[in-house]
Design a protein around this motif. Structure first.
Motif: not given
Length: 403
Positions: A142-170
């Motif tokens: 996932d994008s650095p911007q989204y990871i930053q949103q997770l950590t700064s706005l949603l208080a997800v620890p960065r050590s967990l947020a950095i693994h965020a992915l975009c996946i496929t769904d037909n």
């Protein structure tokens, strides 16, 4: 209940969960299988090689709560992500899904094993001897911007947020929805954090028993009370509702159990405590709908289907109340014969018979080795010697002797 009874019941539940678990051989075969797929995707001549494809397990296989299917001839699934290092602006969902599928089809063996394309993944069907399949979900970071949103706005620890992915769904390919978001590795790390104290303690004990370093002990060989509780609850759910599509889903059971777990060392104590606390972690949104937040993406509600299908919510609370009652009732039983009837109802006759037979064999060995003790006032047999316990001597029929 006394500590001796808790320990005895925990030993039985641990053995039952062990019978629900995959064997070491099944783990090793599945691991070798997905590692072979990873090698093919990242081979020197692979068109995916520039994107550094990386396959990793996710779901219950990753965090140690997988259970065998109810029927012996049913398959179990191993969920995987295949991450390509490419940005969202450089690829579409369709293209990402296609390039992974094309590479799998370029291998004659995998081409024969491929099932019809699934909504989010490619499935490799292994033969009847192994009875499992690999579900491979193509993904990108996932994008650095989204990871930053997770950590700064949603208080997800960065050590967990950095693994965020975009996946496929037909089902979203022809809509205005961007890549669906996921973070299976972040969730697995969060789950491990919930049991870290007890996990590390048990891994150290196992390492000492085997005279190895902690790092030499594979994670899947360590089972904490939390993992066992989740396995037991999932099988209890399965026997309550079978293949009912509205039955409580595993991710909700797993999430609430992990939030409720407080590093109890005793499985039976943990099971009853977890069941008593689970509902307190279900929240309400502004519309009054129930919410079970994804701990690594609080914007995601694992219970989002409850609002549109109230039967799912009803069955969840029905099951939770039933499980509480069942295991509180279990606490009133005394002795293995009394326990066996409800245990078979909760977990299945075959599994419980195997578990109790193994425990009986172990008890006999301990008795023959003069390592068996009876707890005063309870009649509970144990290999643990306490100040109030008395040794149980070998029973030799009249007239028998040993030279």
């Amino acid at each position: 209940m006394t500590p001796e009874i808790d320990r005895e019941y925990s030993k039985i539940l641990d053995k039952i969960a062990e019978k629900l678990d995959l064997t070491d051989t099944q783990y090793e075969i599945a691991t070798r299988s997905y590692q072979a797929v990873a090698s093919w995707l990242d081979a020197p001549d692979s068109p995916l090689r520039p994107y550094r494809p990386h396959i990793s397990p996710q779901g219950s296989f990753r965090y140690g709560t997988v259970i065998r299917p109810l029927l012996e001839d049913e398959e179990y699934d191993v969920d995987l992500t295949c991450k390509l290092h490419i940005s969202e602006s450089q690829v579409t969902q369709q293209r990402l899904k296609k390039v992974v599928g094309d590479r799998l089809k370029a291998n004659e063996t995998y081409k024969r094993m491929l099932a019809p394309e699934k909504r989010r993944c490619w499935r490799l069907q292994y033969n009847d001897q192994f009875r499992f399949h690999l579900d491979i979900v193509p993904s990108i970071p996932d994008s650095p911007q989204y990871i930053q949103q997770l950590t700064s706005l949603l208080a997800v620890p960065r050590s967990l947020a950095i693994h965020a992915l975009c996946i496929t769904d037909n089902e979203t390919w022809h809509t205005d929805i961007d890549f669906p978001k996921s973070n299976p590795e972040g969730y697995a790390l969060w789950f491990l954090q919930c049991m870290r104290v007890e996990f590390d303690r048990r891994r150290l004990l196992l390492a000492e028993q085997l005279k190895k370093s902690m790092d030499a002990i594979p994670e899947y060989q360590v089972k904490t009370p939390l993992q066992r509780v989740v396995q037991l609850l999932k099988r209890h759910r399965d026997l309550c509702y079978g293949d009912n599509p509205n039955a409580p889903i595993s991710i909700i059971i797993t999430t609430l159990a992990a939030k409720a777990y407080q590093n109890e060392t005793d499985i039976f104590v943990a099971l009853r405590n977890v069941l008593s606390r689970m509902a307190s972690f279900i929240e309400l949104d502004e519309q009054g709908n129930r919410v079970v937040k994804n701990p690594v993406n609080p914007l995601e509600n694992f219970a989002d289907k409850w609002a549109e299908n109230p039967e799912k919510e009803r069955l969840f609370f029905e099951w939770l109340n039933r499980a509480r009652g069942d295991f509180e009732q279990l606490a009133q039983k005394r002795g293995r014969p009394e326990l066996s009837v409800p245990l078979k109802e909760y977990f299945g006759e075959g599994v419980v018979n195997k578990a109790l037979n193994e425990i009986a064999e172990q008890t006999l060995k301990e008795r023959e080795a003069n390592r068996l003790f009876m707890a005063a006032g309870t009649g509970i047999l144990s290999s643990q010697h306490t100040p109030k316990s008395v040794p149980v001597t070998q029973h030799n029929p009249y007239g028998s002797h040993k030279d």
